[in-house]
Design a protein around this motif. Structure first.
Motif, PDB file in Angstrom:
ATOM      1  N   PRO A 154       0.806  -1.216   0.000  1.00 26.41           N
ATOM      2  CA  PRO A 154       0.000   0.000   0.000  1.00 26.41           C
ATOM      3  C   PRO A 154       0.842   1.271   0.000  1.00 26.41           C
ATOM      4  CG  PRO A 154       0.100  -0.935   2.197  1.00 26.41           C
ATOM      5  CD  PRO A 154       0.774  -1.923   1.287  1.00 26.41           C
ATOM      6  N   GLY A 155       2.157   1.127   0.227  1.00 29.72           N
ATOM      7  CA  GLY A 155       3.004   2.287   0.439  1.00 29.72           C
ATOM      8  C   GLY A 155       3.326   3.160  -0.749  1.00 29.72           C
ATOM      9  N   PRO A 156       3.555   2.624  -1.967  1.00 28.81           N
ATOM     10  CA  PRO A 156       4.000   3.480  -3.066  1.00 28.81           C
ATOM     11  C   PRO A 156       3.171   4.737  -3.309  1.00 28.81           C
ATOM     12  CG  PRO A 156       4.324   1.200  -3.665  1.00 28.81           C
ATOM     13  CD  PRO A 156       3.643   1.190  -2.314  1.00 28.81           C
ATOM     14  N   PRO A 157       1.835   4.721  -3.241  1.00 31.54           N
ATOM     15  CA  PRO A 157       1.106   5.991  -3.371  1.00 31.54           C
ATOM     16  C   PRO A 157       1.116   6.805  -2.072  1.00 31.54           C
ATOM     17  CG  PRO A 157      -0.270   4.105  -3.962  1.00 31.54           C
ATOM     18  CD  PRO A 157       0.906   3.574  -3.224  1.00 31.54           C
ATOM     19  N   VAL A 158       1.150   6.118  -0.925  1.00 31.84           N
ATOM     20  CA  VAL A 158       0.990   6.787   0.364  1.00 31.84           C
ATOM     21  C   VAL A 158       2.259   7.507   0.810  1.00 31.84           C
ATOM     22  CG1 VAL A 158       0.529   6.405   2.831  1.00 31.84           C
ATOM     23  CG2 VAL A 158      -0.822   5.202   1.101  1.00 31.84           C
ATOM     24  N   VAL A 159       3.410   6.876   0.611  1.00 34.20           N
ATOM     25  CA  VAL A 159       4.663   7.468   1.080  1.00 34.20           C
ATOM     26  C   VAL A 159       4.934   8.816   0.425  1.00 34.20           C
ATOM     27  CG1 VAL A 159       7.158   7.159   1.244  1.00 34.20           C
ATOM     28  CG2 VAL A 159       5.631   5.225   1.705  1.00 34.20           C
ATOM     29  N   PRO A 160       4.890   8.949  -0.910  1.00 28.95           N
ATOM     30  CA  PRO A 160       5.089  10.282  -1.495  1.00 28.95           C
ATOM     31  C   PRO A 160       4.021  11.286  -1.073  1.00 28.95           C
ATOM     32  CG  PRO A 160       5.331   8.565  -3.159  1.00 28.95           C
ATOM     33  CD  PRO A 160       4.775   7.908  -1.938  1.00 28.95           C
ATOM     34  N   PHE A 161       2.790  10.805  -0.868  1.00 26.89           N
ATOM     35  CA  PHE A 161       1.706  11.702  -0.447  1.00 26.89           C
ATOM     36  C   PHE A 161       2.082  12.448   0.830  1.00 26.89           C
ATOM     37  CE2 PHE A 161      -2.126  12.631   1.975  1.00 26.89           C
ATOM     38  CZ  PHE A 161      -2.962  13.210   1.031  1.00 26.89           C
ATOM     39  N   TYR A 162       2.684  11.729   1.784  1.00 32.13           N
ATOM     40  CA  TYR A 162       3.042  12.360   3.060  1.00 32.13           C
ATOM     41  C   TYR A 162       4.458  12.935   3.057  1.00 32.13           C
ATOM     42  CZ  TYR A 162      -1.282  10.746   5.088  1.00 32.13           C
ATOM     43  OH  TYR A 162      -2.617  10.560   5.360  1.00 32.13           O
ATOM     44  N   LEU A 163       5.388  12.279   2.377  1.00 25.17           N
ATOM     45  CA  LEU A 163       6.769  12.755   2.403  1.00 25.17           C
ATOM     46  C   LEU A 163       6.956  14.036   1.616  1.00 25.17           C
ATOM     47  CD1 LEU A 163       9.319  11.518   3.797  1.00 25.17           C
ATOM     48  CD2 LEU A 163       7.281  10.101   3.817  1.00 25.17           C
ATOM     49  N   ARG A 164       6.092  14.307   0.657  1.00 24.23           N
ATOM     50  CA  ARG A 164       6.228  15.533  -0.128  1.00 24.23           C
ATOM     51  C   ARG A 164       5.569  16.731   0.551  1.00 24.23           C
ATOM     52  NH1 ARG A 164       3.908  15.352  -5.497  1.00 24.23           N
ATOM     53  NH2 ARG A 164       5.212  17.190  -5.846  1.00 24.23           N
ATOM     54  N   ARG A 165       4.900  16.486   1.655  1.00 20.59           N
ATOM     55  CA  ARG A 165       4.325  17.585   2.441  1.00 20.59           C
ATOM     56  C   ARG A 165       5.276  17.968   3.567  1.00 20.59           C
ATOM     57  NH1 ARG A 165      -1.272  15.623   4.517  1.00 20.59           N
ATOM     58  NH2 ARG A 165      -1.305  17.748   5.343  1.00 20.59           N
ATOM     59  N   HIS A 166       5.099  19.201   4.077  1.00 23.31           N
ATOM     60  CA  HIS A 166       5.941  19.662   5.175  1.00 23.31           C
ATOM     61  C   HIS A 166       5.298  19.239   6.497  1.00 23.31           C
ATOM     62  CE1 HIS A 166       8.727  22.193   2.796  1.00 23.31           C
ATOM     63  NE2 HIS A 166       7.691  22.284   1.976  1.00 23.31           N
ATOM     64  N   LEU A 167       5.521  17.977   6.856  1.00 22.95           N
ATOM     65  CA  LEU A 167       4.961  17.414   8.082  1.00 22.95           C
ATOM     66  C   LEU A 167       6.080  16.944   8.985  1.00 22.95           C
ATOM     67  CD1 LEU A 167       2.118  15.157   6.586  1.00 22.95           C
ATOM     68  CD2 LEU A 167       1.817  17.377   7.703  1.00 22.95           C
ATOM     69  N   GLU A 168       5.816  16.937  10.277  1.00 23.52           N
ATOM     70  CA  GLU A 168       6.774  16.344  11.207  1.00 23.52           C
ATOM     71  C   GLU A 168       6.885  14.850  10.898  1.00 23.52           C
ATOM     72  OE1 GLU A 168       6.647  17.429  15.504  1.00 23.52           O
ATOM     73  OE2 GLU A 168       4.749  18.352  14.915  1.00 23.52           O
ATOM     74  N   PRO A 169       8.076  14.293  11.031  1.00 22.40           N
ATOM     75  CA  PRO A 169       8.226  12.856  10.771  1.00 22.40           C
ATOM     76  C   PRO A 169       7.246  12.000  11.564  1.00 22.40           C
ATOM     77  CG  PRO A 169      10.385  13.857  10.891  1.00 22.40           C
ATOM     78  CD  PRO A 169       9.385  14.936  11.264  1.00 22.40           C
ATOM     79  N   LYS A 170       6.984  12.362  12.821  1.00 17.24           N
ATOM     80  CA  LYS A 170       6.087  11.523  13.629  1.00 17.24           C
ATOM     81  C   LYS A 170       4.663  11.538  13.071  1.00 17.24           C
ATOM     82  CE  LYS A 170       4.550  14.795  17.229  1.00 17.24           C
ATOM     83  NZ  LYS A 170       4.445  15.002  18.682  1.00 17.24           N
ATOM     84  N   VAL A 171       4.249  12.665  12.467  1.00 17.42           N
ATOM     85  CA  VAL A 171       2.912  12.753  11.875  1.00 17.42           C
ATOM     86  C   VAL A 171       2.852  11.911  10.601  1.00 17.42           C
ATOM     87  CG1 VAL A 171       1.189  14.295  10.864  1.00 17.42           C
ATOM     88  CG2 VAL A 171       2.500  15.030  12.867  1.00 17.42           C
ATOM     89  N   ALA A 172       3.871  12.055   9.744  1.00 18.68           N
ATOM     90  CA  ALA A 172       3.903  11.266   8.503  1.00 18.68           C
ATOM     91  C   ALA A 172       3.955   9.773   8.814  1.00 18.68           C
ATOM     92  CB  ALA A 172       5.111  11.681   7.665  1.00 18.68           C
ATOM     93  N   ARG A 173       4.806   9.411   9.764  1.00 16.91           N
ATOM     94  CA  ARG A 173       4.970   8.000  10.117  1.00 16.91           C
ATOM     95  C   ARG A 173       3.665   7.422  10.663  1.00 16.91           C
ATOM     96  NH1 ARG A 173       6.137   5.465  14.960  1.00 16.91           N
ATOM     97  NH2 ARG A 173       7.308   3.511  14.861  1.00 16.91           N
ATOM     98  N   ALA A 174       3.030   8.116  11.592  1.00 10.71           N
ATOM     99  CA  ALA A 174       1.798   7.616  12.187  1.00 10.71           C
ATOM    100  C   ALA A 174       0.674   7.537  11.161  1.00 10.71           C
ATOM    101  CB  ALA A 174       1.383   8.513  13.358  1.00 10.71           C
ATOM    102  N   SER A 175       0.595   8.509  10.272  1.00 15.24           N
ATOM    103  CA  SER A 175      -0.449   8.502   9.243  1.00 15.24           C
ATOM    104  C   SER A 175      -0.305   7.288   8.338  1.00 15.24           C
ATOM    105  CB  SER A 175      -0.370   9.793   8.415  1.00 15.24           C
ATOM    106  OG  SER A 175      -0.551  10.934   9.223  1.00 15.24           O
ATOM    107  N   MET A 176       0.936   7.001   7.941  1.00 15.90           N
ATOM    108  CA  MET A 176       1.164   5.841   7.078  1.00 15.90           C
ATOM    109  C   MET A 176       0.833   4.540   7.800  1.00 15.90           C
ATOM    110  SD  MET A 176       4.572   6.881   4.857  1.00 15.90           S
ATOM    111  CE  MET A 176       5.646   7.250   6.250  1.00 15.90           C
ATOM    112  N   LEU A 177       1.240   4.427   9.050  1.00 15.01           N
ATOM    113  CA  LEU A 177       0.968   3.196   9.802  1.00 15.01           C
ATOM    114  C   LEU A 177      -0.521   2.973   9.990  1.00 15.01           C
ATOM    115  CD1 LEU A 177       3.792   3.325  12.514  1.00 15.01           C
ATOM    116  CD2 LEU A 177       3.624   1.769  10.559  1.00 15.01           C
ATOM    117  N   LEU A 178      -1.286   4.051  10.206  1.00 13.08           N
ATOM    118  CA  LEU A 178      -2.731   3.923  10.361  1.00 13.08           C
ATOM    119  C   LEU A 178      -3.363   3.396   9.074  1.00 13.08           C
ATOM    120  CD1 LEU A 178      -5.294   4.356  12.029  1.00 13.08           C
ATOM    121  CD2 LEU A 178      -5.303   6.747  11.262  1.00 13.08           C
TER     122      LEU A 178
END
Length: 252
Positions: A154-178
């Motif tokens: 599930p990651g290939p679309p999700v990882v760029p979605f969050y990594l290309r935004r200016h988010l704290e790592p903990k927010v990006a990480r938790a969003s992806m895990l959810l």
């Protein structure tokens, strides 16, 4: 009854799968993603692509509840929840496609997915304060669901979605895990529906849970001890290694 009789793999092969699982789970704990991208192609060396996909989904289901309270607290739920729901709804489409695809074609498509994820995460970041629109959220959820069913990725679309935004790592990480926990639930149900989730794969997932939990625990302990720019660089490296290894396996 011997281990080989139970899971269809020799003890040394199971030990190798445990080592693969530990390493992939460490990456998951550290970055919030990557377990399936790394693990499914590796498992494909010792079982069919379809079995590797189902086993990857079952493992993600087992590890999903670990740390769920922190994940729910830190995640960007305004985007993560709709993406997760859409991904869960479209996972059966990918599972049906996998069931109808030959192993060689499945390996090719999984390789393309791994390479595409690496390229996407290298794209420039969005402007500061950018909020993704409904189309971006919907597209990410649908693509993530189809790729969950087809490749346990599930990651290939999700990882760029969050990594290309200016988010704290903990927010990006938790969003992806959810999101990945949601897709694991849907993937397991779809695999049962299609009839490719076997008792043998369930038993193997249970056996591999301990090395997976240990790897995830060690990775999570290391998360937060590196600066955000180093963490993002590590994410790109993980995707790059997965892409290169997928291409090498395909050529071989």
């Amino acid at each position: 009854m011997s281990l080989q009789t139970l899971v269809g793999l020799a003890p040394l092969t199971v030990a190798g799968a445990a080592a693969m699982t530990f390493g992939a789970a460490y990456v998951r704990g550290l970055t919030g993603f990557g377990m399936a991208i790394i693990l499914v192609p590796l498992l494909g060396l010792i079982m069919t692509p379809g079995e590797a996909v189902v086993l990857g989904i079952l493992l993600q289901l087992l590890i999903g509840p670990v740390g769920i309270r922190i994940i729910l607290a830190d995640a960007d739920r305004a985007t993560a929840l709709p993406i997760a729901l859409l991904a869960m709804a479209t996972t059966p489409i990918g599972m049906v496609a996998l069931h109808a695809t030959t192993p060689d074609l499945a390996r090719l498509l999984i390789t393309i997915v791994a390479v595409g994820a690496f390229v996407a995460v290298l794209l420039p970041k969005q402007a500061a304060g950018h909020r993704p629109g409904r189309g971006a959220v919907a597209g990410t959820g649908i693509a993530s669901g189809i790729l969950t069913g087809f490749a346990a990725m599930p990651g290939p679309p999700v990882v760029p979605f969050y990594l290309r935004r200016h988010l704290e790592p903990k927010v990006a990480r938790a969003s992806m895990l959810l999101i990945f926990f949601g897709t694991a639930i849907a993937g397991t149900l779809a695999a049962l529906w299609v009839g490719i989730a076997t008792r043998r794969l369930f038993l193997l997932a249970v056996i591999l849970f301990v090395p997976m939990w240990l790897g995830n625990y060690v990775g999570a302990r290391h998360f937060g001890r590196v600066p955000p720019h180093v963490w993002q660089a590590m994410v790109a490296v993980v995707l790059g290694v997965a892409a290169v290894s997928a291409v090498v396996r395909l050529l071989n």
